[in-house]
Write a protein that holds these residues in place. Structure first.
Motif, PDB file in Angstrom:
ATOM      1  N   THR A  74       0.885  -1.252  -0.036  1.00  0.00           N
ATOM      2  CA  THR A  74      -0.064   0.089  -0.040  1.00  0.00           C
ATOM      3  C   THR A  74       1.059   1.277   0.062  1.00  0.00           C
ATOM      4  N   LEU A  75       2.026   1.089   0.827  1.00  0.00           N
ATOM      5  CA  LEU A  75       2.846   2.442   0.875  1.00  0.00           C
ATOM      6  C   LEU A  75       3.549   2.634  -0.276  1.00  0.00           C
ATOM      7  N   ARG A 100      -1.556  10.953  -2.014  1.00  0.00           N
ATOM      8  CA  ARG A 100      -1.342  12.098  -1.218  1.00  0.00           C
ATOM      9  C   ARG A 100      -1.157  11.706   0.174  1.00  0.00           C
ATOM     10  N   GLY A 101      -0.154  12.403   0.711  1.00  0.00           N
ATOM     11  CA  GLY A 101       0.141  11.868   2.175  1.00  0.00           C
ATOM     12  C   GLY A 101       0.907  10.773   2.626  1.00  0.00           C
ATOM     13  N   SER A 119       5.604   7.691   7.728  1.00  0.00           N
ATOM     14  CA  SER A 119       6.191   7.876   9.148  1.00  0.00           C
ATOM     15  C   SER A 119       5.215   7.554  10.359  1.00  0.00           C
ATOM     16  N   ILE A 120       3.867   7.384  10.132  1.00  0.00           N
ATOM     17  CA  ILE A 120       3.207   7.088  11.271  1.00  0.00           C
ATOM     18  C   ILE A 120       3.287   5.376  11.177  1.00  0.00           C
ATOM     19  N   VAL A 121       3.452   4.653  10.350  1.00  0.00           N
ATOM     20  CA  VAL A 121       3.790   3.214  10.281  1.00  0.00           C
ATOM     21  C   VAL A 121       4.940   3.101  11.344  1.00  0.00           C
ATOM     22  N   ILE A 122       6.004   3.729  11.265  1.00  0.00           N
ATOM     23  CA  ILE A 122       7.168   3.478  12.050  1.00  0.00           C
ATOM     24  C   ILE A 122       7.123   3.953  13.484  1.00  0.00           C
TER      25      ILE A 122
END
Lengths: 294, 418
Positions: A94-95, A100-101, A107-110
């Motif tokens: 997905t990433l 957008r974003g 960074s949220i995933v980490i």
């Protein structure tokens, strides 16, 4: 041989020397000591005595908790490594798409990975608490629940929660390993596959998977080692209680060594764990590398 | 330039490895103190005594003796001490609860070798008696705490019940509270965790004429009284009278629930008022003796910690070392230091000279001192104590899961008495 080529020959070793020294002092030396201790009598106060052969190993295996703990360890490693690899792979896919974003999402995933495990486990302890936990509060306030639920009703459920927390903190690592692999795949492969009429699943199984396999192998082997040796989650949430029912090998041998003061069997167990890990990680690497050659 | 920097760095590392040697003639004592609460570290090594630390004040008063004092949490102290012993680097002075293993393995100095007589005579004799193996005293008590039952007076008034004194009354009270609050309030606190499950065993066994040992001091873990006691405690859980997870909810979890008014009764230490005050809980509570079985004597549980000195055969001047250890003890137990230390965390004293000071400062101490007189202590002088302590916790946790109490205690007894 001139001086430059001598230098070239020896220079790499010179640069490696500090890390080799560090490894020897802090990794190899302690491992050798544990091997020696596992064949020695160790008193409750910690005095190392005579050589007693395999007695420590016999005592460790004869303990009534041993079989259950080994089974827990198996469940723990297989479920955490397996499920987090699957989820991490999907998140990485997905990433890797453009949206957008994307940078913010990455960074949220980490985050879960960047937080200390003890803090993570303590926070989850609060979240699932029956008396004042956030999970109950949120669900009650949103009207999904009429009465608070005891999220820790039995040790089996507690162990599932622990596996869940393990998965939560392991997913980011898999995601970033796979993402690195995905980004190294040339778009030309996908274009060619599209021209040949391949759909999503064909591209996934015939292009993506074979090309990210090296990254997946690395992340799985490292994860088997990390997860097997993971201590903070279980120690913080249940401490292996009740009666070792939620212990894995690492928490169990810690309790054995430092609560029960049975250091002999504890060192024997850590040797068993070390050998097991070497075998499992070695086998996994051999199998996946052989596939690479085909 | 880089070479010079590297050289300097290398020298610095080497120097820091060697460490700073003390001035010639000085004795440096390695001391390990357990962390009893939030103030311990500050008192010993920070600014807890009028801007100074215990170490600072000691070194000012005792020139020639230096302290290398480390405050270690209870979670880590066993790990640290046994690792140090394995590496041949035992501390000179250690503050901990157990001593039997260290003593029987010949690691400790007898107390008479270093403790000045005046100080020795100041300890409560019943406390000193807890640290004797083979007629030798191996450790001195540093402080004690006693357990009592605390109950939430508002809950008792609201439900309209009396404070229970027997097990039957306790069950009735639990049922009444459970029904009245419909499960919102737990009637009874039960801590069978690996942290302190042995205390739970003593609360019930000692109030049923049972206990860890029989009258002649031999292990008697599977006595009928003990089986009945554990069954009673586990029964309270099975009837839904207790906190839901006795195997993982520690004494501190229970104290928090009690402070928040979610728990009606709990057995815990005499420090509970200090704990509640520090955490800003405003619950109204009373204290009572632990409930006992009909026909059995009521027994209070006392817990005592100790200070002991390790041998160091390599030290050249043993007499000077013993004298330095004695100086440490004398300074620590002097009323100016000791009363501050004991009252800071709400503990009970181990020396009689401190009593008058403490009672003058807080008259409520008197009641606790009389409880302390009748307290029973764990049989920590027996070498198998660690196995028994962990063993009864394991029995309790297996019983919570539905295991057969009699069979579990039989198995433990067989293992320990072997």
């Amino acid at each position: 041989m001139n001086t430059i080529s001598v230098r070239r020959k020896w220079e790499p070793y010179l640069w490696l020397l500090p890390s080799v020294l560090l490894m020897t002092v802090f990794v190899i030396f302690p491992i050798l000591i544990v091997f020696k201790l596992s064949f020695s009598e160790i008193s409750k106060a910690g005095v190392v005595g005579r050589f007693i052969g395999l007695e420590n190993f016999r005592a460790a295996i004869a303990d009534r908790a041993f079989a259950g703990v080994m089974l827990n360890t198996l469940y723990w490693v297989v479920s955490v490594v397996g499920i987090s690899t699957l989820i991490g792979f999907i998140v990485a896919m997905t990433l890797n798409t453009r949206f957008r974003g994307r940078k913010i999402a990455r960074s949220i995933v980490i985050f879960p990975w960047a937080t200390s495990l003890v803090i993570q486990a303590s926070i989850w302890n609060y979240i699932i608490n029956f008396e004042y936990g956030n999970l109950n509060n949120v669900l009650l306030n949103l009207g999904f629940l009429k009465d608070a639920i005891n999220w820790r009703a039995s040790y089996q459920i507690e162990f599932i929660w622990e596996c869940g927390v393990g998965i939560f903190v392991t997913v980011p690592f898999v995601t970033f390993c796979v993402l690195a692999g995905l980004q190294s795949i040339d778009d030309a492969y996908y274009e060619a596959a599209t021209v040949d009429g391949a759909g999503f699943w064909k591209k996934l199984t015939l292009v993506t998977l074979p090309l990210v396999r090296p990254s997946l192998t690395v992340s799985t082997v490292l994860n088997i080692i990390y997860v097997f040796n993971s201590f903070p989650i279980i120690y913080t949430i249940t401490k292996g209680a009740p009666a070792n029912r939620t212990d894995t090998m690492v928490t169990y041998l810690y309790m054995l060594a430092f609560y029960d003061q049975r250091k002999g069997p504890a060192t024997a167990l850590s040797v068993i764990g070390f050998v097991l890990l070497c075998v499992v990680a070695g086998l996994y690497m051999m199998i996946s590398m052989r596939k690479d050659e085909i | 330039m880089k070479k010079v920097a590297a050289l300097i760095l290398a020298i610095l590392i080497t120097v820091s490895c060697i460490g700073f040697a003390a001035a010639e003639g000085d004795i440096t004592l390695d001391v390990i103190i357990c962390q009893y609460g939030n103030n311990t570290t500050n008192w010993f090594t920070g600014t807890g005594i009028n801007g100074k630390s215990f170490v600072q004040l000691f070194e000012e008063a005792n020139p020639g003796v230096k302290l290398n004092l480390e405050v270690v949490s209870w979670n880590d102290v066993y790990t640290e001490v046994s690792t140090r012993i394995s590496n041949g680097n035992a501390p000179d002075i250690l503050n901990i609860d157990t001593f039997a293993d260290y003593a029987t393995e010949g690691l400790l100095l007898p107390v008479k070798d270093y403790c000045p007589e005046a100080l020795y005579n100041d300890f409560f004799p019943s406390f000193i008696a807890q640290s004797v193996i083979d007629d030798t005293v191996w450790a001195v008590p540093d402080l004690a705490s006693a357990r009592a039952m605390y109950y939430n007076t508002d809950i008792f008034t609201e439900v309209g019940i009396e404070v229970p004194t027997t097990w039957a009354e306790l069950e009735d009270a639990c049922l009444a509270i459970k029904d009245f609050y419909n499960g919102e309030v737990y009637p009874w606190g039960l801590d069978m965790t690996t942290d302190e499950g042995q205390a739970a065993f003593s609360y019930y066994a000692w109030n049923n004429n049972g206990g860890f040992v029989d009258d002649s001091g031999n292990w008697a873990l599977n006595s009928d009284a003990n089986v009945e006691a554990v069954k009673f405690a586990v029964g309270l859980y099975q009837n839904g009278y207790t906190n839901p997870r006795p195997a993982t909810q520690t004494r501190y979890d229970l104290q928090d629930m009690f402070g928040a008014g979610k728990l009606a009764m709990v057995i815990t230490t005499n420090q509970l008022p200090t704990y509640l005050k520090e955490k800003n809980y405003t619950v109204n509570f009373g204290t009572a003796a632990l409930p006992h079985n009909e026909g059995a004597a009521s027994g209070a549980t006392g817990v005592m910690d100790r200070v002991m000195a390790f041998k160091d055969d390599a030290y050249p001047d043993q007499a000077a070392r013993n004298e330095a250890i004695g100086k440490f003890l004398t300074f620590f137990y002097s009323p100016e230091m000791y009363t501050g230390w004991v009252s800071m965390e709400g503990f009970l004293p181990a020396v009689s000279s401190a009593v008058s000071f403490l009672v003058a400062a807080d008259p409520s101490f008197e009641a606790w001192l009389s409880v302390l007189d009748s307290c029973k202590f764990y049989p920590t002088a027996k070498a198998e104590w660690i196995d028994v302590k962990q063993g009864v916790i394991n029995v309790e946790q297996n019983a919570l899961l539905g295991g057969d109490v009699k069979a579990l205690l039989d198995e433990l007894q067989a293992k320990v008495a072997k």
